[in-house]
Design a protein around this motif. Structure first.
Motif, short mmCIF file in Angstrom:
data_model
loop_
_atom_site.label_atom_id
_atom_site.label_comp_id
_atom_site.label_asym_id
_atom_site.label_seq_id
_atom_site.Cartn_x
_atom_site.Cartn_y
_atom_site.Cartn_z
N GLU A 35 79.74 3.67 17.96
CA GLU A 35 78.89 2.68 17.74
C GLU A 35 79.57 1.08 17.66
OE1 GLU A 35 74.92 1.95 17.40
OE2 GLU A 35 75.72 2.69 19.42
N LYS A 36 81.08 1.01 16.79
CA LYS A 36 81.87 0.31 16.33
C LYS A 36 82.13 -0.35 17.70
CE LYS A 36 82.31 1.48 11.70
NZ LYS A 36 83.47 1.75 10.74
N ARG A 37 83.07 0.49 18.64
CA ARG A 37 83.37 -0.29 20.13
C ARG A 37 83.95 1.02 21.49
NH1 ARG A 37 89.89 0.36 20.25
NH2 ARG A 37 89.79 0.73 17.97
N PRO A 38 82.52 0.42 21.64
CA PRO A 38 81.91 1.18 22.72
C PRO A 38 82.21 1.54 23.65
CG PRO A 38 80.26 -0.46 21.90
CD PRO A 38 81.21 -0.83 21.00
N GLU A 76 84.63 15.54 24.19
CA GLU A 76 83.50 16.22 24.97
C GLU A 76 82.30 15.54 23.64
OE1 GLU A 76 80.80 20.40 24.43
OE2 GLU A 76 82.40 20.46 23.82
N MET A 77 83.32 14.90 22.01
CA MET A 77 81.93 13.73 21.35
C MET A 77 81.91 12.71 22.10
SD MET A 77 81.77 16.05 18.92
CE MET A 77 81.20 14.46 17.32
N ALA A 78 82.81 12.10 22.77
CA ALA A 78 82.72 11.31 23.41
C ALA A 78 81.94 11.27 24.46
CB ALA A 78 84.19 10.94 23.66
N ALA A 79 81.85 12.43 25.43
CA ALA A 79 81.45 12.42 26.46
C ALA A 79 79.90 12.33 26.52
CB ALA A 79 81.64 13.74 27.46
N GLN A 80 79.81 13.43 25.85
CA GLN A 80 77.90 13.05 25.20
C GLN A 80 77.41 12.45 24.03
OE1 GLN A 80 75.68 15.83 25.39
NE2 GLN A 80 77.20 17.11 25.83
N ARG A 82 78.41 9.00 24.98
CA ARG A 82 78.52 7.90 27.25
C ARG A 82 76.79 8.78 27.47
NH1 ARG A 82 84.08 8.54 27.01
NH2 ARG A 82 85.00 6.44 26.52
N ALA A 83 76.66 10.25 27.34
CA ALA A 83 75.75 10.35 28.22
C ALA A 83 73.96 10.25 27.38
CB ALA A 83 75.81 12.09 28.12
N GLY A 84 74.33 9.94 25.63
CA GLY A 84 72.82 9.03 25.21
C GLY A 84 72.28 10.05 23.88
N ALA A 85 73.79 10.86 24.20
CA ALA A 85 73.12 11.84 23.12
C ALA A 85 73.08 11.24 21.51
CB ALA A 85 74.82 13.04 22.91
N SER A 86 72.41 11.75 20.54
CA SER A 86 71.29 11.21 19.43
C SER A 86 72.85 11.48 18.40
CB SER A 86 70.17 11.56 18.81
OG SER A 86 70.33 12.80 18.61
#
Length: 256
Positions: A35-38, A76-80, A82-86
């Motif tokens: 959230e700080k630097r999307p 994987e965390m970054a990809a998720q 970007r895909a809208g993961a909560s």
């Protein structure tokens, strides 16, 4: 009773610490970082995770000893994200990935050289004392299953969780480099009897001891009894001669 302790494969206790730590913190850390630097989520994840006061040393150890696993988890965390993961989804992702990591390396943890295994034993005892003081529920969960994602440990307990996560990464790496020669399948009669004697001496009842020896019977105990069993176990291990404690903990770890 002592004869039945020789195979602790049924005593599924004191288990998935690395997964527990990840389940608590990875989702929140990742979410706050992203959230700080999307626009550059990987870089912000790296900065946030590595510099977190409580969790930083653990993730630094993960990156140092297992750089490929660390990089894969970060990607994987970054990809998720970007895909809208909560945040909850990221928590579960971290929990599951680190659970798989521990399962893949549990025997290496059990074969860690004596200094690293001693550090693991000491860290685990400190965590059990902290859990017992703060939350009977989390203490019971950790003793017989695993602390569930969504729990809210205090900052002090978060630090204890991070500390043992760091110790585990270091112990696994040491077990890969120079594995100790230990039997991970069964305990000798003497080691079994020594453990049981220490646990009884510490005040564990026959009913609590029976549930410890048969992990499937844990549901018959109250949360307080489950927690007490875990605390007494870690205290009893610390009172055994060092080499004997290593042998007992190695078998339990390999089957956790």
């Amino acid at each position: 009773m002592a004869a039945s302790v020789r195979n602790l494969s049924t005593a599924k206790i004191l288990g998935t610490l690395i997964a527990v730590v990840a389940g608590f913190f990875l989702g929140k850390i990742a979410w706050d970082a992203f959230e700080k630097r999307p626009g550059n989520v990987e870089a912000e994840f790296e900065s946030q995770v590595q510099n977190d006061p409580a969790m930083g040393p653990m993730f630094q150890a993960f990156r140092q000893h297992f750089p490929n696993d660390y990089a894969a988890l970060k990607a994987e965390m970054a990809a998720q994200y970007r895909a809208g993961a909560s945040p909850a989804t990221l928590n579960l992702l971290g929990f599951n990935r680190m659970t798989a990591f521990r399962k893949a390396h549990v025997r290496e943890l059990a074969l860690a050289p004596a200094p690293e295994l001693a550090a693991f034993r000491t860290s685990q005892a400190a965590l059990m004392r902290g859990l017992a003081a703060e939350s009977t529920k989390m203490c019971a969960q950790y003793t017989f299953s695993t602390i569930q994602p969504g729990s809210t440990p205090s900052p002090k307990l978060q630090k204890l969780l991070a500390d043992i996560g760091k110790v585990q990464f270091e112990a696994i790496a040491a077990g890969q480099r120079t594995p100790a020669r230990r039997n991970l399948d069964t305990l000798s009669q003497a080691d079994s009897e020594a453990l049981v004697a220490q646990m009884k001496r510490a005040g564990l009842s026959d009913r609590q001891l029976a549930a410890f020896l048969d992990g499937t019977a844990a549901q018959s105990l109250s949360e307080a009894d489950q927690c007490r069993t875990g605390v007494i176990l870690t205290e009893s291990l610390s009172r055994l001669p060092v080499e004997q404690a290593d042998r007992v903990l190695a078998v339990m770890t390999a089957h956790s």
